[in-house]
Design an enzyme around this catalytic site. Sequence first.
Site, mmCIF file in Angstrom:
data_model
loop_
_atom_site.group_PDB
_atom_site.id
_atom_site.type_symbol
_atom_site.label_atom_id
_atom_site.label_comp_id
_atom_site.label_asym_id
_atom_site.label_seq_id
_atom_site.Cartn_x
_atom_site.Cartn_y
_atom_site.Cartn_z
ATOM 1 N N ARG A 100 0.835 -1.210 0.000
ATOM 2 C CA ARG A 100 0.000 0.000 0.000
ATOM 3 C C ARG A 100 0.866 1.255 0.000
ATOM 4 O O ARG A 100 0.550 2.240 -0.649
ATOM 5 C CB ARG A 100 -0.971 0.022 1.184
ATOM 6 C CG ARG A 100 -2.080 -1.005 1.094
ATOM 7 C CD ARG A 100 -2.949 -0.783 -0.160
ATOM 8 N NE ARG A 100 -3.761 -1.924 -0.486
ATOM 9 C CZ ARG A 100 -3.416 -2.933 -1.284
ATOM 10 N NH1 ARG A 100 -2.223 -2.986 -1.825
ATOM 11 N NH2 ARG A 100 -4.255 -3.898 -1.564
ATOM 12 N N GLU A 103 2.038 1.507 -3.423
ATOM 13 C CA GLU A 103 0.909 1.932 -4.250
ATOM 14 C C GLU A 103 0.666 3.443 -4.119
ATOM 15 O O GLU A 103 0.326 4.113 -5.099
ATOM 16 C CB GLU A 103 -0.337 1.156 -3.821
ATOM 17 C CG GLU A 103 -1.549 1.365 -4.673
ATOM 18 C CD GLU A 103 -2.696 0.480 -4.206
ATOM 19 O OE1 GLU A 103 -3.263 -0.199 -5.072
ATOM 20 O OE2 GLU A 103 -3.014 0.485 -2.996
ATOM 21 N N SER A 126 15.194 15.053 0.257
ATOM 22 C CA SER A 126 16.208 14.129 0.762
ATOM 23 C C SER A 126 15.575 13.012 1.583
ATOM 24 O O SER A 126 14.638 13.237 2.341
ATOM 25 C CB SER A 126 17.213 14.884 1.634
ATOM 26 O OG SER A 126 18.171 13.992 2.172
#
Length: 160
Positions: A100, A103, A126
Amino acid sequence: MSLATLDTSQHPNLPSASATLFKAKAAKKFSFEQIAQHIGRNEVATAAIFYGQAKASPEDITNLASLLGIPQEVLEDQLNGFPDRGKSVEMPPKEPLIYRLYEIVQNYGYAYKAVLNEKFGDGIMSAISFSTKVEKETDADGNNWAVITLRGKWLPFSRF
């Protein structure tokens, strides 16, 4: 409360310190939050040490050895080098929660990039001069929400 544990057969790319640390964590029944409080680190940074993704300072090693009952020499030997980051997760990840997060970057990565570029200019956020935290919120209906904060120094690209 359930605690995060490690099945080393499922994670063959982790360093030897991971098994040592997780075994002691399970034996002592400590959460990452409790360990983090003891060593003076953020709980995500603490978990990253356990997974071999962050470098432990000499003070971290001393405090972890003391808290978890691990001989300091063992931890010094296992945590003395530099982390070999990025090898612990196959891509794309199969573990549902990690997937997830992947995703989210797949779906919103370019949107994040566009908004960040508009706000800061051409550059990157960064992941070295970086901090993160996880918080739990409960709304008025009693639903729990995960809040993940990512804070990275903005690094503009150099013109050459």
